[in-house]
Enzyme design. Structure first.
Site, short mmCIF file in Angstrom:
data_model
loop_
_atom_site.label_atom_id
_atom_site.label_comp_id
_atom_site.label_asym_id
_atom_site.label_seq_id
_atom_site.Cartn_x
_atom_site.Cartn_y
_atom_site.Cartn_z
N CYS A 43 -0.39 4.11 2.04
CA CYS A 43 -0.10 3.94 3.43
C CYS A 43 1.45 4.21 3.82
O CYS A 43 1.67 4.71 4.82
CB CYS A 43 -0.35 2.59 4.05
N ASP A 44 2.38 3.65 3.00
CA ASP A 44 3.73 3.52 3.45
C ASP A 44 4.55 4.29 2.82
O ASP A 44 5.85 4.26 3.05
CB ASP A 44 4.03 2.17 3.36
N CYS B 147 1.01 -1.17 -0.04
CA CYS B 147 0.09 0.10 0.00
C CYS B 147 0.83 1.25 -0.11
O CYS B 147 1.47 1.54 1.05
CB CYS B 147 -0.88 0.07 1.18
C1 FAD Z 1 0.51 -4.14 4.48
C2 FAD Z 1 -0.75 -3.08 4.30
C3 FAD Z 1 -0.40 -2.07 5.16
C4 FAD Z 1 -1.86 -0.89 5.36
N1 FAD Z 1 -1.36 0.12 5.90
C5 FAD Z 1 -2.36 1.05 6.18
C6 FAD Z 1 -2.30 2.34 6.71
O1 FAD Z 1 -0.93 2.72 7.41
N2 FAD Z 1 -3.25 3.20 6.93
C7 FAD Z 1 -4.45 2.69 6.45
O2 FAD Z 1 -5.64 3.55 6.64
N3 FAD Z 1 -4.61 1.64 5.98
C8 FAD Z 1 -3.69 0.81 5.56
N4 FAD Z 1 -3.75 -0.51 4.74
C9 FAD Z 1 -4.96 -0.75 4.47
C10 FAD Z 1 -6.19 -1.06 5.62
O3 FAD Z 1 -5.61 -2.22 6.03
C11 FAD Z 1 -7.47 -1.65 4.91
O4 FAD Z 1 -8.28 -0.44 4.18
C12 FAD Z 1 -8.46 -2.00 6.00
O5 FAD Z 1 -7.66 -2.99 6.85
C13 FAD Z 1 -9.63 -2.52 5.59
O6 FAD Z 1 -10.55 -2.86 6.62
P1 FAD Z 1 -11.69 -3.90 6.43
O7 FAD Z 1 -12.21 -4.01 7.69
O8 FAD Z 1 -12.52 -3.42 5.12
O9 FAD Z 1 -11.04 -5.27 5.89
P2 FAD Z 1 -9.85 -6.13 6.37
O10 FAD Z 1 -8.97 -5.49 7.21
O11 FAD Z 1 -9.25 -6.67 5.12
O12 FAD Z 1 -10.54 -7.35 7.16
C14 FAD Z 1 -11.14 -8.32 6.79
C15 FAD Z 1 -11.71 -9.06 7.87
O13 FAD Z 1 -12.71 -10.20 7.09
C16 FAD Z 1 -12.22 -11.34 7.76
N5 FAD Z 1 -12.91 -12.30 6.86
C17 FAD Z 1 -12.57 -12.75 5.63
N6 FAD Z 1 -13.22 -13.79 4.89
C18 FAD Z 1 -14.04 -14.07 5.94
C19 FAD Z 1 -15.20 -14.97 6.14
N7 FAD Z 1 -15.85 -15.86 5.27
N8 FAD Z 1 -15.90 -15.26 7.28
C20 FAD Z 1 -15.60 -14.26 8.15
N9 FAD Z 1 -14.79 -13.32 8.28
C21 FAD Z 1 -14.03 -13.26 7.24
C22 FAD Z 1 -10.84 -11.49 7.85
O14 FAD Z 1 -10.52 -12.35 8.81
C23 FAD Z 1 -10.49 -10.07 8.38
O15 FAD Z 1 -10.89 -10.03 9.79
C24 FAD Z 1 -2.70 -1.26 4.82
C25 FAD Z 1 -3.17 -2.60 4.23
C26 FAD Z 1 -1.94 -3.34 3.94
C27 FAD Z 1 -2.18 -4.62 3.07
#
Ligand code: FAD
Length: 328
Positions: free
Chosen positions: A137-138, A134
């Site tokens: 982010c970084d 990302c």
């Molecule tokens: C390496 C990295 C660094 C990042 N750094 C930043 C940063 O510095 N700042 C920032 O704002 N954003 C950052 N991001 C982006 C940020 O992490 C995401 O935008 C955010 O986590 C999205 O949140 P979410 O809850 O939509 O999904 P996610 O964080 O993807 O969570 C998805 C959840 O769904 C669950 N899940 C999946 N399938 C199922 C299923 N079948 N049943 C039940 N649960 C399920 C998973 O276990 C997980 O808990 C980064 C991303 C990455 C990959």
């Protein structure tokens, strides 16, 4: 075991946990099916410097731990498992995990989108220590550094251009010499003097796991098979995202890339909402995921209130009728 709930949330990233905090504080006793990546994508990164409220930054896993505690404090129940199937054709909706059947009046889908990775052991070991998925982010951590971006699509071009604001040089590594990216994006990248190209090339290894940070990259030319080690300060993997939406195929509308299509956070089924990266191909940030998680919990509450009210009204019109029947 069968569990009956008013609000069930799938996923425990920032969208799911924020939805849980709001639903729990509204006394709806939500259930979070955490999925196998408890805490979501932020658990695989180190410093998070753009989440409001943490002027000195916070480690990704710690931020998620705090959100979890906050959701727990107001009475959220958690199941550490994946949802294996959902039935959305009638209410209560049904969610099945390996050992539970959950009947729920509303469902908030926060299953996120997984960044596609190269699959190298060194990549996962150095994630958050010079390897990133990302740039938004970084990128800031790579001021005056030499970075590589892996990929040939629009995201790779966009992230490379973005990174030129910080890095001293950005080299795009792509396994072919043609691009999936749109012509205009490739041209934009080509005209940027800080961007260099390493085509017909794949990444074999990211160095150096023994040091615990990125010092270089081992690449192989797919035509000549020549292998070389190049010095590097950072590696951005930009080969796409896979929204976690297989469960909903045929039940909810998905776009071409597999993201859930929503109107705000509403899906086409009343009482089913989607928040966070699972419905957001554009912003994909923890704060936007948290924002939509909050919206989904509010929508679920309003939906439940409207239904309770409608039920009360229909009961109050039915009682006099029943009483009238008995009177005769
Ligand atoms: C390496 C990295 C660094 C990042 N750094 C930043 C940063 O510095 N700042 C920032 O704002 N954003 C950052 N991001 C982006 C940020 O992490 C995401 O935008 C955010 O986590 C999205 O949140 P979410 O809850 O939509 O999904 P996610 O964080 O993807 O969570 C998805 C959840 O769904 C669950 N899940 C999946 N399938 C199922 C299923 N079948 N049943 C039940 N649960 C399920 C998973 O276990 C997980 O808990 C980064 C991303 C990455 C990959």
């Amino acid at each position: 075991m069968t569990i009956r709930k008013k609000v069930t949330i799938l996923g425990s990233g920032s969208a799911g946990l924020t939805a849980a905090i709001y639903a729990a504080r509204a006394d709806l006793e939500p259930l979070v099916v955490q999925g196998l990546q408890a805490g979501g994508q932020l658990t695989i990164t180190s410093d998070v410097e753009n989440f409001p409220g943490f002027p000195n930054g916070i480690q990704g896993p710690q931020l998620m731990e705090e959100m979890l505690k906050q959701a727990e404090r107001f009475g959220t129940q958690f199941i550490y498992d994946n949802a294996e199937s959902v039935e959305l054709s009638q209410r209560p909706f049904v969610v099945r995990t390996s050992s539970n059947e959950i009947l729920t009046d509303t469902l908030i889908i926060c299953t996120g989108a997984s960044a596609q990775l190269l699959g190298l052991d060194s990549e996962s070991k150095l994630m958050g220590h010079g390897v990133s998925a990302c740039a938004t982010c970084d990128g800031f951590f790579f001021k005056d550094k030499a970075v590589y971006v892996v990929g040939g699509g629009d995201t790779a071009m966009e992230e490379s251009i973005f990174l030129t604001s910080f890095a001293s040089s950005v080299t795009i590594i792509h396994r072919r010499d043609s691009f999936r990216a749109s012509k205009i994006m490739v041209e934009r990248a080509r005209s940027n003097p800080k961007i260099h190209w390493l085509l017909n090339t794949v990444v074999e290894e990211i160095l150096d796991v023994s040091q615990g940070s990125v010092s270089g990259i081992r690449v192989r030319n797919v035509r000549t098979r020549e292998v070389q080690d190049l010095p590097a300060d950072g590696v951005f993997v930009a080969i796409g995202h896979q929204p976690n939406t297989e469960l909903f195929v045929g039940q909810l509308d998905l776009d071409e890339a597999g993201y859930l299509i929503t109107d705000g956070v509403k899906t086409k089924i009343a009482g089913v909402y989607a928040a966070g990266d699972v419905q957001d191909p554009l912003y994909r940030q923890a704060i936007t995921a948290a924002g939509t998680g909050c919206m989904a919990a509010q929508e679920a509450r309003w939906f439940l209130l409207a239904h309770e009210e409608a039920e009360r009204e229909s009961n109050s019109t039915q009682i006099p009728q029943a009483a009238a029947k008995h009177a005769h």
